[in-house]
Design a protein around this motif. Structure first.
Motif, PDB file in Angstrom:
ATOM      1  N   CYS A 279      12.950   8.266   2.388  1.00 49.55           N
ATOM      2  CA  CYS A 279      11.525   8.825   1.913  1.00 49.55           C
ATOM      3  C   CYS A 279      10.525   7.768   1.876  1.00 49.55           C
ATOM      4  CB  CYS A 279      11.588   9.283   0.483  1.00 49.55           C
ATOM      5  SG  CYS A 279      12.578  11.010   0.348  1.00 49.55           S
TER       6      CYS A 279
ATOM      7  N   TYR B  60       9.671   7.204   5.731  1.00 52.52           N
ATOM      8  CA  TYR B  60       8.898   8.535   6.418  1.00 52.52           C
ATOM      9  C   TYR B  60       7.646   8.914   5.735  1.00 52.52           C
ATOM     10  CZ  TYR B  60      13.326   8.144   9.537  1.00 52.52           C
ATOM     11  OH  TYR B  60      14.104   7.830  10.429  1.00 52.52           O
ATOM     12  N   TRP B  61       7.819   8.893   4.634  1.00 53.16           N
ATOM     13  CA  TRP B  61       6.660   9.293   3.574  1.00 53.16           C
ATOM     14  C   TRP B  61       6.036   8.191   3.123  1.00 53.16           C
ATOM     15  CZ3 TRP B  61      10.054  13.713   0.738  1.00 53.16           C
ATOM     16  CH2 TRP B  61      10.380  14.547   1.561  1.00 53.16           C
ATOM     17  N   SER B  62       5.051   8.419   2.175  1.00 53.75           N
ATOM     18  CA  SER B  62       4.550   7.456   1.216  1.00 53.75           C
ATOM     19  C   SER B  62       5.267   7.078  -0.104  1.00 53.75           C
ATOM     20  CB  SER B  62       2.954   8.011   0.513  1.00 53.75           C
ATOM     21  OG  SER B  62       3.523   9.050  -0.232  1.00 53.75           O
TER      22      SER B  62
ATOM     23  N   SER C 231       5.250   9.794  -2.790  1.00 54.88           N
ATOM     24  CA  SER C 231       5.798  10.986  -2.630  1.00 54.88           C
ATOM     25  C   SER C 231       7.428  10.638  -2.271  1.00 54.88           C
ATOM     26  CB  SER C 231       5.449  11.273  -1.094  1.00 54.88           C
ATOM     27  OG  SER C 231       4.315  11.688  -0.587  1.00 54.88           O
TER      28      SER C 231
ATOM     29  N   LYS D 139      10.649  12.410  10.243  1.00 47.79           N
ATOM     30  CA  LYS D 139      10.324  12.052   9.005  1.00 47.79           C
ATOM     31  C   LYS D 139      10.012  13.296   8.179  1.00 47.79           C
ATOM     32  CE  LYS D 139       5.158  12.930   9.999  1.00 47.79           C
ATOM     33  NZ  LYS D 139       3.790  12.124   9.989  1.00 47.79           N
TER      34      LYS D 139
END
Length: 236
Positions: A170, A173-175, A178, A30
């Protein structure tokens, strides 16, 4: 340009090391995968500018055809094609992400893609038009089908490169917030290290939101294309 090359190589080197470290489970995917992809995009855009100077003389086309293929309005019909294909290849064979997933949902151009794309395009185009009107400047009405046509292709490449696999990774793996912010920063910087990077990045936030809302990269392409058409038609 040399400073941009140094920055690009630095980010690419860091990205590659992190990608290898991730494969060996030294660091989390991530963290390393989005950074690797971002680094690859930066060096890819710079590579297009450098490599085409060697390719064009070998091809032997005239100036007009060279402009059409490699320079006009976003690197021409072929300029960004290798980078777009490379991103699709990386997504499919290295990141193991199918094309639908890279497209944030579906590769089909559906009604939500059109609806949200039109809304996004009108909103984005309205901002510079209102600024021009508020400052008392005159509109410069001009229909340029040649430019519309080139943008139709180059905008598609840019969406695949900056908001295809990168946005999907993204988000994975992220919000979502983000993902929108980071891909927009990458898109802004990919257009050059100058004062326009900020405004381009802010506009890219809306394009990324449109894609996630419609669950299709085509919505981003529609917003991108419509914005360019309106702005190019009415502004100098």
């Amino acid at each position: 340009m040399n400073e941009y090359l140094v920055v690009s190589i630095t980010f690419l080197s860091i990205g590659v090391l992190l990608f290898i470290a991730g494969k060996r489970q030294i660091v989390s995917d991530k963290f390393c995968i989005p950074l690797f992809l971002s680094s690859f995009i930066f060096i890819g855009f710079y590579g297009v500018k450098v490599i085409r100077e060697f390719i064009i003389p070998l091809v032997g086309f005239g100036d007009k055809k060279n402009s059409l293929l490699f320079y006009d309005y976003g690197n021409g019909l072929l300029g960004l094609l290798p980078l777009a294909l490379a991103i699709l290849f990386i997504g499919k064979h290295l990141v193991k992400m199918g094309y639908d997933e890279q497209w944030s949902g579906t590769t089909n151009f559906n009604l939500p893609s059109l609806k949200y794309g039109i809304i996004g395009g009108i909103v984005l185009a309205a901002i510079p038009l209102m600024i021009v009107a508020a400052t008392g400047q005159k509109f410069n009405y001009k229909v340029d089908f040649y430019r519309y046509g080139i943008n139709c292709i180059t905008n598609f490449y840019e969406e695949i490169i900056c908001r295809g696999l990168l946005l999907a990774c993204c988000v994975k793996y992220w919000s979502r917030l983000s993902a929108v912010v980071w891909t927009s920063v990458v898109f802004g910087l990919a257009h050059g290290l100058n004062e326009n990077s900020i405004s381009i990045a802010l506009a890219a936030c809306l394009i990324a939101w449109v894609i996630l809302k419609a669950k299709s990269l085509w919505a981003g392409w529609t917003t991108h294309q419509l914005t360019d058409m309106i702005v190019d038609t009415f502004l100098p």
